[in-house]
Write a protein that holds these residues in place. Structure first.
Motif: not given
Length: 483
Positions: A333-347, A382-391
């Protein structure tokens, strides 16, 4: 499943000054202020990440040692907590329904959080407002769906991994032993399910696991009690290492992330609390000790014992359900690391590199955030989650290097929101299922956050020193303080 509040203790005779000084919240805030002051003094004396001084080295040692203590307990805590939480389902009526409701609300809140992140990314446009001097760099770790799936397959029982790199002297190598948290989770889940299927023959093993969990929690309480010392070192070291210059160059991005975190924590969660007929004030006063520790430690797993404690004792969630839902939330359950952050970071990355995202890619951000949060595994970062989103989106992974400079600053807020959500979902599910102890939820928050009760259900803790943290987290205890 019912819980009843224990009779109140004798009146607190401490004076107002002593109450303030012994308040965990005050100690954390004081450590934050002193840490910032020490960091600013260090920078005035010329300390930087590249040129450490005695003061900066001391602060870094204090902070890193505290994080090391937390991480040392992560693997045994995850294993015993998950096995015990799964085994506790045998004591819960409608266990399958409760588990389904929990996972459903995890997904609902993650969906809301990622939509907020996407909207903020489009409105604020942090990538188009990035400061000068930013250069893309290689991420130190890369997440892909294929690697994520392969990572679920345990290589050994303990999830041990060994990484080897060239040493400082030519011709030498150094090796580091670590743990793959995802594999530990998988092993623990399989063992827990197998123990359930084994029935009575597994009872001795389950009793031993629950006892071991109490011992580990006791050790973690000792670590949690020195959190103000760790806070002082972590914050002071962060000010010296990152300063205001790096934050200024990514100011709009940091602002977008923290605005999103604030909207979820102070708008979305209160709306959910109120729509379920519960007091917003009582929710925040109950969960705040865990939120404070999460902000400092940047670890949902490290905060797990305190999160479970406040969920049961302050928010009135039955222990038999909380001991399943809270450990599950701490790993998924990661609303901060796995939802808000990767969304804004990907954009941000797309805007920085001048790439237009289409509707399908925005939809992929939502899907990755809702179903891929287990990739964060409750540890710091949350770098792994961000790279997962970007890839998944086909965006340049080099963009991750743009954001690493301020990642620890953002991670504090992300983890605090994670933990607040991990306590919220069991609370509203328990309310919906009619098993929430509302008398306990609405009770005054009295006493020290880590004050012992006179003893646990079996009397094991009777005679402990006053103020010592307690491993047992039954809901039939009186509420702990939340200042």
């Amino acid at each position: 499943m019912s819980t009843t509040a224990r009779a109140q203790k004798a009146p607190d005779t401490r004076g107002p000054v002593r109450k303030l000084l012994t308040s965990f919240g005050f100690q954390i805030l004081a450590a934050l202020v002193l840490g910032i002051a020490a960091g600013l003094i260090g920078r005035q004396l010329g300390a930087t990440a590249e040129n450490p001084t005695g003061l900066s080295a001391t602060l870094d040692t204090i902070g890193s040692s505290y994080v090391t203590l937390l991480r040392a307990a992560v693997v045994p805590l995850i294993f015993t907590a998950i096995v015990a939480s799964i085994s506790n389902l045998r004591r819960v009526q409608n266990a399958a329904r409760l588990a389904g409701q929990t996972i459903l609300w995890f997904a609902i809140t993650a969906f809301i959080a990622v939509i907020i992140g996407i909207v903020l990314g489009l409105v604020i446009q942090p990538g188009n407002r990035a400061g000068d001097g930013l250069e893309p760099g290689d991420p130190y770790t890369v997440g892909t769906w294929w690697n994520f799936l392969l990572g679920l397959i345990p290589q050994n029982f303990l999830g041990l991994t060994v990484s080897t790199s060239p040493g400082a002297v030519e011709g030498t190598f150094s090796s580091n032993v670590g743990f793959n948290i995802l594999q530990v989770i998988v092993v623990a889940a399989v063992v827990g399910i197998a123990a359930l299927k084994a029935g009575k023959k597994a009872e001795p093993f389950l009793i031993f696991t629950e006892s071991l969990l109490k011992v580990i929690q006791r050790v973690l309480w000792w670590i949690i009690r020195i959190a103000p010392i760790g806070t002082f070192g972590l914050i002071g070291s962060a000010v010296i290492k990152y300063g205001w210059e790096k934050l200024a160059s990514l100011g709009w991005f940091a602002a977008a992330v923290y605005i999103g975190l604030a909207l979820v924590l102070f708008v979305v969660y209160p709306v959910l609390v109120r729509t379920h007929g519960l007091s917003i004030k009582q929710y925040f006063s109950g969960v705040w000790p865990a939120v404070q520790l999460a902000f400092v430690s940047r670890s949902s797993i490290g905060t797990l014992p305190l999160t479970e404690r406040v969920t049961e004792r302050n928010l009135g969630v039955p222990r038999s359900y909380a001991s399943f839902a809270v450990p599950l939330g701490a790993t998924t359950k990661m609303d901060g690391c796995a939802a808000i952050y990767p969304a804004i970071a990907a954009i941000f990355v797309a805007q920085f590199f001048g790439i237009e995202l289409n509707f399908v890619q925005y939809l992929l951000i939502v899907i990755v955030s809702v179903v891929g949060s287990a990739a964060t595994a409750g540890t710091t970062g949350a770098v792994v989650m961000l790279t997962l989103t970007l890839s998944t989106l086909g965006l340049p992974l080099e963009g991750v290097g743009l954001l690493l400079a301020i990642d620890p600053i953002l991670d504090m807020g992300r983890t605090a929101v994670n933990v607040a959500g991990q306590a919220l979902i069991p609370t509203i599910v328990a309310k919906r299922e009619g098993i929430l102890n509302e008398e306990l939820y609405n009770a005054p928050r009295e006493g020290l956050p880590f004050a012992d009760d006179s003893g646990d259900d079996s009397g094991d803790d009777a005679g402990d020193d006053e103020g010592a943290p307690e491993a047992d987290t039954s809901s039939d205890k009186e509420p702990v303080g939340a200042r």
